[in-house]
Design a protein around this motif. Structure first.
Motif, mmCIF file in Angstrom:
data_model
loop_
_atom_site.group_PDB
_atom_site.id
_atom_site.type_symbol
_atom_site.label_atom_id
_atom_site.label_comp_id
_atom_site.label_asym_id
_atom_site.label_seq_id
_atom_site.Cartn_x
_atom_site.Cartn_y
_atom_site.Cartn_z
ATOM 1 N N GLU A 136 -4.167 -10.928 0.828
ATOM 2 C CA GLU A 136 -3.887 -11.884 -0.249
ATOM 3 C C GLU A 136 -2.903 -12.962 0.132
ATOM 4 O OE1 GLU A 136 -3.219 -11.320 -5.087
ATOM 5 O OE2 GLU A 136 -2.318 -9.895 -3.687
ATOM 6 N N VAL A 137 -2.032 -12.709 1.112
ATOM 7 C CA VAL A 137 -0.903 -13.593 1.348
ATOM 8 C C VAL A 137 -1.298 -14.910 2.007
ATOM 9 C CG1 VAL A 137 -0.308 -12.695 3.648
ATOM 10 C CG2 VAL A 137 1.495 -13.601 2.155
ATOM 11 N N GLY A 138 -2.414 -14.960 2.715
ATOM 12 C CA GLY A 138 -2.759 -16.174 3.460
ATOM 13 C C GLY A 138 -3.195 -17.332 2.593
ATOM 14 N N ARG A 139 -4.008 -17.037 1.578
ATOM 15 C CA ARG A 139 -4.553 -18.091 0.723
ATOM 16 C C ARG A 139 -4.282 -17.765 -0.738
ATOM 17 N NH1 ARG A 139 -7.952 -22.042 2.431
ATOM 18 N NH2 ARG A 139 -8.420 -22.025 4.663
ATOM 19 N N LEU A 140 -3.658 -18.673 -1.424
ATOM 20 C CA LEU A 140 -3.347 -18.499 -2.838
ATOM 21 C C LEU A 140 -4.651 -18.458 -3.628
ATOM 22 C CD1 LEU A 140 -0.550 -20.399 -4.709
ATOM 23 C CD2 LEU A 140 -2.819 -20.185 -5.729
ATOM 24 N N GLY A 141 -4.892 -17.348 -4.326
ATOM 25 C CA GLY A 141 -6.078 -17.229 -5.160
ATOM 26 C C GLY A 141 -7.321 -16.761 -4.446
ATOM 27 N N ARG A 142 -7.248 -16.398 -3.187
ATOM 28 C CA ARG A 142 -8.409 -15.930 -2.425
ATOM 29 C C ARG A 142 -8.041 -14.691 -1.614
ATOM 30 N NH1 ARG A 142 -12.179 -20.195 -1.413
ATOM 31 N NH2 ARG A 142 -12.500 -21.202 -3.454
ATOM 32 N N LEU A 143 -9.033 -13.800 -1.441
ATOM 33 C CA LEU A 143 -8.848 -12.619 -0.609
ATOM 34 C C LEU A 143 -9.693 -12.740 0.652
ATOM 35 C CD1 LEU A 143 -8.969 -9.690 -3.198
ATOM 36 C CD2 LEU A 143 -6.966 -10.638 -2.079
ATOM 37 N N ARG A 144 -9.177 -12.223 1.758
ATOM 38 C CA ARG A 144 -9.889 -12.251 3.034
ATOM 39 C C ARG A 144 -10.594 -10.895 3.201
ATOM 40 N NH1 ARG A 144 -8.787 -15.425 7.527
ATOM 41 N NH2 ARG A 144 -6.792 -16.037 6.629
ATOM 42 N N TYR A 145 -11.799 -10.784 2.626
ATOM 43 C CA TYR A 145 -12.483 -9.491 2.613
ATOM 44 C C TYR A 145 -12.926 -9.041 4.003
ATOM 45 C CZ TYR A 145 -12.589 -9.224 -2.460
ATOM 46 O OH TYR A 145 -12.225 -9.122 -3.787
ATOM 47 N N ALA A 146 -13.088 -9.958 4.931
ATOM 48 C CA ALA A 146 -13.478 -9.552 6.284
ATOM 49 C C ALA A 146 -12.429 -8.644 6.917
ATOM 50 C CB ALA A 146 -13.691 -10.784 7.160
ATOM 51 N N ALA A 147 -11.190 -8.764 6.461
ATOM 52 C CA ALA A 147 -10.105 -7.954 7.013
ATOM 53 C C ALA A 147 -9.796 -6.726 6.164
ATOM 54 C CB ALA A 147 -8.843 -8.810 7.153
ATOM 55 N N LEU A 148 -10.674 -6.405 5.209
ATOM 56 C CA LEU A 148 -10.400 -5.293 4.314
ATOM 57 C C LEU A 148 -10.289 -3.968 5.071
ATOM 58 C CD1 LEU A 148 -10.023 -4.330 1.419
ATOM 59 C CD2 LEU A 148 -12.508 -4.178 1.202
ATOM 60 N N LEU A 149 -11.270 -3.672 5.908
ATOM 61 C CA LEU A 149 -11.227 -2.411 6.656
ATOM 62 C C LEU A 149 -10.035 -2.346 7.605
ATOM 63 C CD1 LEU A 149 -12.540 0.308 7.390
ATOM 64 C CD2 LEU A 149 -13.846 -0.929 9.137
ATOM 65 N N PRO A 150 -9.799 -3.380 8.458
ATOM 66 C CA PRO A 150 -8.604 -3.317 9.318
ATOM 67 C C PRO A 150 -7.307 -3.171 8.537
ATOM 68 C CG PRO A 150 -10.083 -5.037 10.067
ATOM 69 C CD PRO A 150 -10.626 -4.560 8.771
ATOM 70 N N GLY A 151 -7.191 -3.894 7.423
ATOM 71 C CA GLY A 151 -5.956 -3.823 6.643
ATOM 72 C C GLY A 151 -5.730 -2.457 6.034
#
Length: 441
Positions: free
Chosen positions: A183-198
């Motif tokens: 969540e921290v990279g883009r205000l109002g958007r999630l980076r779902y590609a990084a969901l598993l690594p995170g």
């Protein structure tokens, strides 16, 4: 029998790439977890020792100017390439070519310990996140790329994993840590590609830190009232104040940083001057008798956060911590913003218990997560943080507080490299795609 290239054969082979992706990230996230969790455990032990040493020797506060000069010299001569800290990590997650030098980890560790040794008002999240990100970036550069089939764009996924691991391990909140990295990279958007690594890195790093025997502070909320019109109205009113407090902290920190940069040309003198001002302010409040125990507003301030859950704090407590932290970080000392934001929010919520029909512990908990949500623009991570720390019964109140505070903090944030992915209000849609630093200027 199906033909070699039939739809049936393709459907049967589809899980194979996902399985390989999963196995690869189990290995990578495991390595990130081991590095970040161990680094956070060592950092938390060292920070606890430094804090106890300062409390046993109050005269160390007299070294605030000297400590500031030491931190300034350290970064001026060795750390100019990593001086932007968390913002540099966020830019690296957004841009495939942006690098994160390994030296970020030892420099932020040493700078933060020096800051706390002399009594600077700072946190620990920034240190853990930067160590996790720097170690993850170093791991990428040393991995056998061909064997693990790594691509250059996957550097960003490793950075997200490092950020998630650092956050989760320093607070003991793996769910919040996993979503914070997304969540921290883009205000109002999630980076779902990084969901598993995170997710893998956050839970792994938290386990590693605990395996080293390092624990975390607990903040109990014994009573959560049933939802009603008065309690919802009180929560909404408090949440607006939490968002405005986050906004005030952001503005004060950025304005002080700009003032020090404009008036002091040589960077190492900025934290030295800031340390002198902080010392003078603390001494003035102490000897004037206006504040009985000024030391509780310096350093991390965890005992005062715990006290905020037990009984209402003075109305000035949150403002004093806000001022001390903005001055410390704005001048150039090192450390995170998050624990001071926990302090500011918990103290404000605790003080509001005198006028709002909610239990003091619940209001302190709402402020704890909501001010951070507004300042970092991470409402989902802060909601999960609240659930992990305070339990499921408080969920409706936590959700309301985090979302409303996020809205009322505006397009401002402690991380100026954040890009507006989706505006908070439809009228601000034209700001999408711009970094917060550009909006501020």
């Amino acid at each position: 029998m199906p033909l070699p290239h039939s739809p049936t054969r393709r459907r049967l082979s589809e899980p194979l790439p996902q399985l390989l992706f999963l196995l690869r990230w189990v290995v990578l996230a495991g390595l990130v977890s081991l590095l970040a969790g161990t680094a956070s455990a060592g950092f938390l032990v060292a920070l606890a020792w430094v804090t106890r040493h300062r409390e046993l020797h109050p005269a160390l506060l007299l070294l605030l100017p000297a400590g500031g000069l030491a931190v300034g010299l350290l970064y001026h001569y060795l750390g100019q390439s990593v001086a932007r800290g968390n913002n540099q990590l966020i830019e690296a997650m957004q841009q495939p070519g942006a690098g994160v030098p390994l030296r970020m980890a030892p420099l932020v560790l040493l700078g933060t310990l020096l800051t706390h040794l002399v009594g600077g008002s700072a946190g620990r999240e920034g240190t853990a996140v930067q160590m996790g990100g720097a170690l993850a970036a170093a791991l990428y550069r040393r991995l056998p790329a061909r064997q693990l089939r790594l691509r250059p764009r996957e550097r960003r996924l490793l950075l997200v994993a490092g950020v998630s691991a650092g956050f989760a391990s320093v607070f003991g909140t793996p769910l919040a840590g996993a979503v914070f990295g997304l969540e921290v990279g883009r205000l109002g958007r999630l980076r779902y590609a990084a969901l598993l690594p995170g997710v893998l890195a956050a839970f792994g790093a938290d386990w590693v830190t605990r395996a080293w025997g390092v624990g975390h502070t607990h903040y109990p909320i014994p009573v959560v009232p049933a939802l009603s019109l008065p309690t919802v109205a009180a929560t909404l009113g408090a949440a607006i104040l939490f968002g405005l407090a986050a906004r005030a902290f952001i503005e004060a920190t950025h304005r002080l940083q700009a003032a020090f940069s404009a008036r002091i040309a040589w960077p190492p003198l900025r934290p030295a001057a800031g340390g002198a001002l902080l010392l003078a302010l603390a001494a003035g409040l102490h000897y004037s008798g206006l504040v009985p125990d000024v030391s509780r507003y310096l350093g991390l301030g965890v005992p005062t956060i715990v006290a905020a859950f037990a009984a209402p704090l003075p109305a000035y407590a949150f403002a004093l911590k806000l001022l001390f932290t903005a001055l410390t970080l704005g001048a150039g000392f090192k450390g995170g913003e998050v624990t001071p934001l926990f302090f500011i929010g918990a103290a404000l919520g605790s003080a509001l218990a005198a006028v709002l029909p909610l239990p003091v512990a619940l209001l302190a908990g709402l402020g704890f997560v909501a001010v951070f949500a507004g300042a970092a623009n991470t409402p989902l991570a802060c909601l999960l943080l609240g659930l992990e720390l305070f339990g499921l019964p408080a969920a409706p109140y936590l959700a309301l507080a985090c979302v409303v505070a996020y809205l009322f903090s505006g397009h401002r944030g402690i991380y100026s490299a954040q890009v507006v992915g989706e505006a908070k209000h439809p009228r601000d849609a034209r700001q999408q795609g711009r970094p917060l630093s550009a909006l501020r200027s």
